[in-house]
Design a protein around this motif. Structure first.
Motif, mmCIF file in Angstrom:
data_model
loop_
_atom_site.group_PDB
_atom_site.id
_atom_site.type_symbol
_atom_site.label_atom_id
_atom_site.label_comp_id
_atom_site.label_asym_id
_atom_site.label_seq_id
_atom_site.Cartn_x
_atom_site.Cartn_y
_atom_site.Cartn_z
ATOM 1 N N LEU A 143 0.830 -1.212 0.000
ATOM 2 C CA LEU A 143 0.000 0.000 0.000
ATOM 3 C C LEU A 143 0.864 1.262 0.000
ATOM 4 O O LEU A 143 0.514 2.255 -0.640
ATOM 5 C CB LEU A 143 -0.970 -0.019 1.181
ATOM 6 N N HIS A 144 1.998 1.215 0.668
ATOM 7 C CA HIS A 144 2.932 2.347 0.592
ATOM 8 C C HIS A 144 3.425 2.535 -0.838
ATOM 9 O O HIS A 144 3.587 3.669 -1.301
ATOM 10 C CB HIS A 144 4.132 2.149 1.521
ATOM 11 N N LEU A 145 3.661 1.440 -1.556
ATOM 12 C CA LEU A 145 4.097 1.551 -2.954
ATOM 13 C C LEU A 145 3.065 2.298 -3.792
ATOM 14 O O LEU A 145 3.413 2.964 -4.773
ATOM 15 C CB LEU A 145 4.346 0.175 -3.572
ATOM 16 N N LEU A 146 1.801 2.170 -3.413
ATOM 17 C CA LEU A 146 0.716 2.809 -4.168
ATOM 18 C C LEU A 146 0.427 4.226 -3.688
ATOM 19 O O LEU A 146 -0.480 4.874 -4.205
ATOM 20 C CB LEU A 146 -0.556 1.959 -4.071
ATOM 21 N N GLY A 147 1.165 4.681 -2.678
ATOM 22 C CA GLY A 147 1.007 6.052 -2.223
ATOM 23 C C GLY A 147 0.239 6.232 -0.934
ATOM 24 O O GLY A 147 0.055 7.350 -0.460
ATOM 25 N N TYR A 148 -0.235 5.145 -0.333
ATOM 26 C CA TYR A 148 -0.931 5.253 0.949
ATOM 27 C C TYR A 148 0.076 5.556 2.042
ATOM 28 O O TYR A 148 1.229 5.146 1.977
ATOM 29 C CB TYR A 148 -1.687 3.964 1.286
ATOM 30 N N ASP A 149 -0.391 6.261 3.068
ATOM 31 C CA ASP A 149 0.473 6.576 4.188
ATOM 32 C C ASP A 149 -0.363 6.654 5.456
ATOM 33 O O ASP A 149 -1.588 6.669 5.398
ATOM 34 C CB ASP A 149 1.209 7.896 3.957
ATOM 35 N N HIS A 150 0.289 6.706 6.583
ATOM 36 C CA HIS A 150 -0.405 6.755 7.869
ATOM 37 C C HIS A 150 0.168 7.879 8.720
ATOM 38 O O HIS A 150 0.352 7.736 9.918
ATOM 39 C CB HIS A 150 -0.326 5.406 8.590
ATOM 40 N N GLU A 151 0.409 9.005 8.073
ATOM 41 C CA GLU A 151 0.960 10.178 8.762
ATOM 42 C C GLU A 151 -0.079 10.895 9.616
ATOM 43 O O GLU A 151 0.270 11.598 10.547
ATOM 44 C CB GLU A 151 1.560 11.156 7.752
ATOM 45 N N ASP A 152 -1.356 10.735 9.277
ATOM 46 C CA ASP A 152 -2.405 11.346 10.085
ATOM 47 C C ASP A 152 -3.456 10.288 10.396
ATOM 48 O O ASP A 152 -3.427 9.176 9.872
ATOM 49 C CB ASP A 152 -3.022 12.568 9.380
ATOM 50 N N GLU A 153 -4.388 10.620 11.257
ATOM 51 C CA GLU A 153 -5.381 9.653 11.733
ATOM 52 C C GLU A 153 -6.250 9.104 10.598
ATOM 53 O O GLU A 153 -6.515 7.908 10.546
ATOM 54 C CB GLU A 153 -6.259 10.304 12.807
ATOM 55 N N ASN A 154 -6.692 9.965 9.689
ATOM 56 C CA ASN A 154 -7.531 9.503 8.581
ATOM 57 C C ASN A 154 -6.769 8.564 7.657
ATOM 58 O O ASN A 154 -7.295 7.536 7.230
ATOM 59 C CB ASN A 154 -8.084 10.694 7.799
ATOM 60 N N GLY A 155 -5.516 8.926 7.334
ATOM 61 C CA GLY A 155 -4.697 8.070 6.489
ATOM 62 C C GLY A 155 -4.431 6.723 7.131
ATOM 63 O O GLY A 155 -4.463 5.683 6.472
ATOM 64 N N GLU A 156 -4.189 6.749 8.434
ATOM 65 C CA GLU A 156 -3.946 5.504 9.166
ATOM 66 C C GLU A 156 -5.182 4.611 9.167
ATOM 67 O O GLU A 156 -5.096 3.410 8.902
ATOM 68 C CB GLU A 156 -3.524 5.813 10.602
ATOM 69 N N LYS A 157 -6.342 5.187 9.427
ATOM 70 C CA LYS A 157 -7.581 4.401 9.430
ATOM 71 C C LYS A 157 -7.835 3.767 8.063
ATOM 72 O O LYS A 157 -8.184 2.594 7.970
ATOM 73 C CB LYS A 157 -8.779 5.278 9.824
ATOM 74 N N GLU A 158 -7.666 4.558 7.013
ATOM 75 C CA GLU A 158 -7.895 4.053 5.661
ATOM 76 C C GLU A 158 -6.920 2.931 5.318
ATOM 77 O O GLU A 158 -7.319 1.868 4.829
ATOM 78 C CB GLU A 158 -7.764 5.187 4.642
ATOM 79 N N MET A 159 -5.645 3.166 5.582
ATOM 80 C CA MET A 159 -4.618 2.182 5.237
ATOM 81 C C MET A 159 -4.800 0.887 6.020
ATOM 82 O O MET A 159 -4.753 -0.207 5.454
ATOM 83 C CB MET A 159 -3.239 2.779 5.479
ATOM 84 N N PHE A 160 -5.037 0.995 7.318
ATOM 85 C CA PHE A 160 -5.176 -0.200 8.138
ATOM 86 C C PHE A 160 -6.462 -0.966 7.821
ATOM 87 O O PHE A 160 -6.489 -2.184 7.881
ATOM 88 C CB PHE A 160 -5.032 0.138 9.622
ATOM 89 N N ALA A 161 -7.522 -0.267 7.445
ATOM 90 C CA ALA A 161 -8.759 -0.942 7.030
ATOM 91 C C ALA A 161 -8.521 -1.742 5.753
ATOM 92 O O ALA A 161 -9.003 -2.875 5.610
ATOM 93 C CB ALA A 161 -9.882 0.073 6.836
ATOM 94 N N LYS A 162 -7.788 -1.168 4.823
ATOM 95 C CA LYS A 162 -7.474 -1.872 3.575
ATOM 96 C C LYS A 162 -6.601 -3.093 3.848
ATOM 97 O O LYS A 162 -6.827 -4.165 3.283
ATOM 98 C CB LYS A 162 -6.787 -0.930 2.589
ATOM 99 N N GLN A 163 -5.617 -2.944 4.728
ATOM 100 C CA GLN A 163 -4.766 -4.073 5.083
ATOM 101 C C GLN A 163 -5.594 -5.206 5.667
ATOM 102 O O GLN A 163 -5.442 -6.366 5.275
ATOM 103 C CB GLN A 163 -3.710 -3.642 6.113
ATOM 104 N N GLU A 164 -6.466 -4.876 6.613
ATOM 105 C CA GLU A 164 -7.281 -5.909 7.251
ATOM 106 C C GLU A 164 -8.222 -6.581 6.258
ATOM 107 O O GLU A 164 -8.457 -7.783 6.344
ATOM 108 C CB GLU A 164 -8.046 -5.330 8.437
#
Length: 174
Positions: A143-164
């Motif tokens: 997901l980082h390769l695709l540009g996702y990041d977890h620098e803020d709360e919204n980004g973290e929620k989105e990224m971790f939801a996709k991972q799960e």
């Protein structure tokens, strides 16, 4: 073209019996994550290393002189890609003009580096399987390769939801 996983193992020792299912598992996760993100083509290079190997990369590329669990090096950028190449490189366009856009790195999504000792320790710490931890780190890196990041709360929620979602689809839920 399809999604492909290239595999590099830099470790001096590996438990071949315990790790024999890892390539198939990670290819399954790559395809599931790619499908979720609408990515049909590309190559991801995965390097398995130890804590010292990932520490060196972390120091060189992030300025942090300590080991970490996963690093990602995207090859595709937005409008200002980080990868530059000289005109003298032969491009895919030179070989087959119908299949290339002139960018010799067009099919490369990037590199993911995972510290296997760190993954083993974290699996034990979190009380789940090594496969789940390795899968989590791999999908996180993808997901980082695709540009996702977890620098803020919204980004973290989105990224971790996709991972799960990807991990659950592969039967690696908590």
């Amino acid at each position: 073209m399809t999604l492909a996983l290239e595999w590099i193992d830099e470790r001096s020792e590996a438990d071949e019996a315990a790790e024999s299912g890892w390539p198939a598992l990670l290819e399954k996760l790559l395809n599931a994550a790619g499908e979720m993100e609408g990515i049909e083509d590309g190559v991801v290079t995965l390097t398995l290393t130890d804590d010292e190997g990932i520490r060196e990369l972390n120091r060189e590329y992030r300025g942090l002189d300590k080991p970490t669990d996963v690093l990602s090096f995207p090859m595709r950028g937005g409008e200002d890609p980080e990868i530059h190449y000289e005109d003298e490189f032969e491009t895919l366009e030179d070989e087959n003009p119908e299949e290339a856009d002139g960018d010799p790195f067009a099919e490369l999504l990037g590199d993911i580096v995972i510290s296997v000792p760190r993954a083993l320790a974290q699996a034990e710490e979190y009380g789940h399987s090594v496969e789940r931890e390795l899968g989590f780190l791999f999908v996180h890196g993808f997901l980082h390769l695709l540009g996702y990041d977890h620098e803020d709360e919204n980004g973290e929620k989105e990224m971790f939801a996709k991972q799960e979602a990807v991990l659950s689809k592969a039967g690696l839920s908590r």
